[in-house]
Design a protein around this motif. Structure first.
Motif, short mmCIF file in Angstrom:
data_model
loop_
_atom_site.label_atom_id
_atom_site.label_comp_id
_atom_site.label_asym_id
_atom_site.label_seq_id
_atom_site.Cartn_x
_atom_site.Cartn_y
_atom_site.Cartn_z
N ASP A 1 86.47 -8.02 2.44
CA ASP A 1 87.83 -7.72 1.98
C ASP A 1 88.83 -8.14 3.05
OD1 ASP A 1 90.10 -6.82 0.80
OD2 ASP A 1 89.58 -4.69 0.85
N HIS A 2 89.50 -9.26 2.84
CA HIS A 2 90.40 -9.80 3.85
C HIS A 2 91.81 -9.22 3.76
CE1 HIS A 2 87.53 -12.78 5.28
NE2 HIS A 2 87.23 -13.04 4.02
N THR A 3 91.99 -8.20 2.95
CA THR A 3 93.30 -7.54 2.91
C THR A 3 93.52 -6.65 4.12
OG1 THR A 3 92.38 -5.74 1.57
CG2 THR A 3 93.36 -7.62 0.40
N HIS A 4 92.45 -6.37 4.88
CA HIS A 4 92.56 -5.55 6.09
C HIS A 4 92.21 -6.40 7.30
CE1 HIS A 4 93.03 -1.87 3.73
NE2 HIS A 4 92.02 -2.28 2.99
N LEU A 5 92.67 -5.97 8.45
CA LEU A 5 92.38 -6.69 9.68
C LEU A 5 90.89 -6.62 10.00
CD1 LEU A 5 95.39 -5.50 11.89
CD2 LEU A 5 95.12 -7.70 10.73
N PRO A 6 90.34 -7.66 10.66
CA PRO A 6 88.90 -7.63 11.00
C PRO A 6 88.50 -6.42 11.83
CG PRO A 6 89.81 -9.83 11.30
CD PRO A 6 90.96 -8.94 11.02
N ALA A 7 89.36 -6.01 12.76
CA ALA A 7 89.02 -4.84 13.60
C ALA A 7 88.90 -3.58 12.75
CB ALA A 7 90.07 -4.67 14.69
N VAL A 8 89.76 -3.44 11.76
CA VAL A 8 89.71 -2.25 10.89
C VAL A 8 88.43 -2.26 10.06
CG1 VAL A 8 90.87 -1.06 8.99
CG2 VAL A 8 92.23 -2.11 10.83
N ARG A 9 88.07 -3.41 9.54
CA ARG A 9 86.85 -3.50 8.73
C ARG A 9 85.62 -3.21 9.56
NH1 ARG A 9 87.17 -9.29 6.63
NH2 ARG A 9 88.94 -9.57 8.03
N LYS A 10 85.56 -3.75 10.77
CA LYS A 10 84.40 -3.50 11.63
C LYS A 10 84.30 -2.02 11.99
CE LYS A 10 84.35 -8.12 13.72
NZ LYS A 10 84.51 -8.88 15.00
N ARG A 11 85.44 -1.40 12.28
CA ARG A 11 85.41 0.02 12.64
C ARG A 11 84.92 0.88 11.47
NH1 ARG A 11 90.08 0.17 14.39
NH2 ARG A 11 91.22 1.03 12.60
N ARG A 12 85.35 0.58 10.26
CA ARG A 12 84.89 1.34 9.09
C ARG A 12 83.41 1.11 8.83
NH1 ARG A 12 89.87 0.41 4.73
NH2 ARG A 12 91.47 1.55 5.93
N ALA A 13 82.95 -0.13 9.03
CA ALA A 13 81.52 -0.40 8.85
C ALA A 13 80.69 0.35 9.88
CB ALA A 13 81.25 -1.90 8.95
N ALA A 14 81.20 0.45 11.11
CA ALA A 14 80.48 1.20 12.15
C ALA A 14 80.42 2.69 11.81
CB ALA A 14 81.15 0.99 13.50
N VAL A 15 81.53 3.24 11.30
CA VAL A 15 81.52 4.65 10.89
C VAL A 15 80.53 4.86 9.76
CG1 VAL A 15 82.92 6.47 9.85
CG2 VAL A 15 83.89 5.05 11.66
N GLY A 16 80.48 3.94 8.80
CA GLY A 16 79.51 4.05 7.72
C GLY A 16 78.07 4.01 8.22
N PHE A 17 77.82 3.20 9.23
CA PHE A 17 76.46 3.13 9.80
C PHE A 17 76.10 4.44 10.49
CE2 PHE A 17 73.40 1.99 13.13
CZ PHE A 17 72.42 1.41 12.35
N VAL A 18 77.05 5.06 11.16
CA VAL A 18 76.78 6.36 11.79
C VAL A 18 76.44 7.40 10.72
CG1 VAL A 18 77.81 8.24 13.12
CG2 VAL A 18 78.20 5.86 13.81
N VAL A 19 77.16 7.38 9.62
CA VAL A 19 76.85 8.31 8.52
C VAL A 19 75.44 8.06 7.98
CG1 VAL A 19 77.52 9.04 6.20
CG2 VAL A 19 79.28 8.58 7.92
N LEU A 20 75.06 6.77 7.87
CA LEU A 20 73.71 6.43 7.42
C LEU A 20 72.66 7.00 8.38
CD1 LEU A 20 71.56 4.79 5.80
CD2 LEU A 20 72.10 2.86 7.30
N VAL A 21 72.87 6.82 9.68
CA VAL A 21 71.92 7.33 10.67
C VAL A 21 71.81 8.85 10.58
CG1 VAL A 21 71.47 7.56 13.14
CG2 VAL A 21 72.23 5.37 12.21
N LEU A 22 72.93 9.53 10.42
CA LEU A 22 72.90 10.99 10.30
C LEU A 22 72.15 11.43 9.05
CD1 LEU A 22 76.56 11.88 11.38
CD2 LEU A 22 74.46 12.15 12.71
#
Length: 560
Positions: free
Chosen positions: A262-283
């Motif tokens: 989704d290129h409507t958001h900045l790359p840094a924002v997308r990466k940060r949200r993906a990292a948060v999602g991965f933490v939720v997966l690990v938990l």
């Protein structure tokens, strides 16, 4: 209510079973399981386990691709054989019509556990135990020397006695297996294709997520095929609940792909949200493993009593696995629908629609059905819902097939476009060869119609730099230059007649006065135009007006 079979009826059934499977005394439970598996077309797996109970000495569990018989690891050999015979009789007498697991020698459902009367008081348990006693007696018989083993092929009637319907059941299993194999092959091929793409674009994060998710799904589907080679791998992966972890990881990859794309958001924002999602997966995965591994012995035994479904461990386990996956699949589907609005290519839209529908089918069929079934077991203790198993299978297999087709559609469309371009180049090359005599004729008469391009060789009149469109344009220009020499009174004649007479008039004198006839008609596509010019070239060559192009000339045409 179905009548209880008598001991004589069960004895006849046991004798017919052994005879129809071609087994001679002494009877062996392992050999009986193997022959019955071959006949039913469905594997029977024997597993020694620590069942954690002195009264529960055997379980029969229905799995997606096989039936598993579990017996107490420490049980003496005669008792082990008796337990196996008992569970085999459940299969032979078709006691698993509802798809629920059965237990041999258990007082879990009697409420008392104070005597033998509660162990086999039910019709099914009494019949299975009676048959097990008869089969155990057969295992102690000695083989007769005058009877040699023969190859016996069970008949369809024997199949009904064995508790299966060979034709319909085997056909359904074969169709299911074919779909599973096709799905596995398609997913492996898509994974290989995407790996090649990733090797060319190493910094593409969405593509990296796709490769990991599709690769994980391809591994799960392929190793899930009923192949004996994968059995040791299944036992190893089951030790750390790999199937649940893989399923949760696939849901995360699906969501993360459309998030990162989704290129409507900045790359840094997308990466940060993906990292948060991965933490939720690990938990979620960590919580699932802790709940499963720290549970007291017997918590996850099979079959389960109604009280087992109301424990906090059971509820937490299914919410962490199916609840997490269902929510993440749904979030990914919403992002996929938003991404769908940005696509304009028909093939890409069709592929994404199939991916969305396939993932929705898998999520609802697997996670949704599992949560609904657990809720029904809690709300209606002791109830059975066999139809939910059918919904589960349809959702899982149908979703996987649609997902595989959707993922395969994009690379297939790419290859189809490349094939079409290659065929188009081949067709243009053949068309260029066919109009060569006409081109040579007109360019010799009107050398100035030759189109010169920047970068052409010193001999622009040759074929080395010609394309079909360029040669066709030069032929059309040459025909237009030849039109003033046509006979105005020759309307209705063929194009070859016009060209032949115009060449003769050009050699004899000056051009005529307008209006001039039009030699080349209008065409809707380049193929029709090329076909008309090829026919004209062939006719002029036949009349001797145009010179035949030799093999050397054709080779030069091919080189272009």
């Amino acid at each position: 209510m179905e009548c209880v079979r008598s001991e004589d009826q069960i004895r006849v059934r046991c004798v017919e079973l052994v005879r129809d499977l071609g087994i001679l005394p002494p009877l062996d439970p392992v050999a009986l399981c193997r022959r019955l598996s071959e006949h039913r077309g469905r594997r029977i797996r024997l597993t020694a386990a620590d069942l954690g109970s002195t009264t529960s000495v055997g379980h029969l569990v229905v799995q997606s691709r096989s039936d598993r018989i579990l017996y107490e690891r420490s049980a003496p050999l005669p008792q082990r054989d008796h337990v196996i015979y008992h569970e085999i009789m459940h299969l032979v007498l078709d006691h698993l019509a509802d798809g629920e697991p059965l237990t041999c020698g258990s007082t879990l459902f009697t409420g008392a556990g104070d005597g033998e009367d509660g162990l086999y008081s039910g019709r099914q348990e009494w019949e299975a135990e009676t048959g097990a006693t008869i089969l155990s007696g057969m295992s102690r018989e000695r083989g007769r020397p005058d009877r040699l083993p023969t190859s016996v092929r069970p008949s369809g009637r024997a199949g009904h006695r064995c508790g299966v319907r060979p034709r319909g059941g085997r056909l359904a299993m074969t169709v299911k297996l074919v779909f599973e194999i096709v799905t596995a092959v398609a997913l492996v091929a898509v994974t290989a294709f995407e790996l090649v793409q990733l090797a060319r674009r190493r910094d593409d994060l969405p593509l990296r997520m796709m490769v990991m998710g599709v690769g994980c799904l391809a591994f799960v589907v392929t190793t899930g095929l009923p192949v004996a080679w994968f059995e040791p791998l299944h036992d190893f992966l089951a030790t750390f609940v790999f199937s649940n972890i893989a399923w949760m990881f696939m849901a995360y990859c699906f969501w993360a792909f459309f998030l990162l794309a989704d290129h409507t958001h900045l790359p840094a924002v997308r990466k940060r949200r993906a990292a948060v999602g991965f933490v939720v997966l690990v938990l979620a995965v960590t919580g699932m493993i802790l709940v499963e591994k720290t549970a007291p012995p017997g918590t996850w035994h099979s079959p389960r009593i109604p009280a087992d479904y109301r424990t906090w461990r059971n509820i937490a386990y299914y919410l962490l696995v199916d609840g997490y996956a269902l929510v993440v699949w749904a979030m990914g589907a919403l992002r996929a629908l938003r991404y769908l609005r940005q696509l304009e290519h028909t093939w890409a839209r069709a592929a994404l629609v199939m991916v969305i529908v396939g993932t929705a089918g898998m999520a609802i069929g697997v996670d949704g059905v599992s949560l609904v079934r657990q809720a029904l077991y809690i709300a209606f203790p002791g109830s059975k819902w066999p139809h939910l198993r059918t919904v589960y299978t349809i959702g899982r297999l149908g979703g996987q097939i649609l997902l595989a087709l959707g993922l395969a559609l994009a690379p297939l469309a790419t290859q189809a476009v490349r094939l079409r371009e290659w065929l188009d180049r081949r067709l243009r090359s053949r068309s260029l060869q066919r109009i060569a005599p006409l081109w040579l004729l007109l360019t010799q008469e009107f050398p100035y119609v030759i189109l010169r391009k920047e970068g052409d060789s010193s001999d622009p009149s040759g074929w080395s730099s010609r394309s079909n469109d360029r040669a066709a344009a030069e032929v059309a220009d040459g025909l237009a230059r030849l039109a003033p020499y046509c006979d105005p009174a020759s309307d209705g004649r063929s194009a070859a007649d016009h060209v032949e007479s115009a060449l003769a008039r050009r050699a004899a004198g000056p051009p005529g006065r307008p209006p001039f006839p039009r030699i080349e008609p209008d065409f809707g596509c380049w193929q029709d135009r090329a076909r008309w010019m090829a026919d004209l070239s062939r006719e002029l060559e036949r009349r001797g007006v145009a010179e035949r192009v030799g093999e050397g000339g054709r080779d030069v045409v091919n080189a272009s």
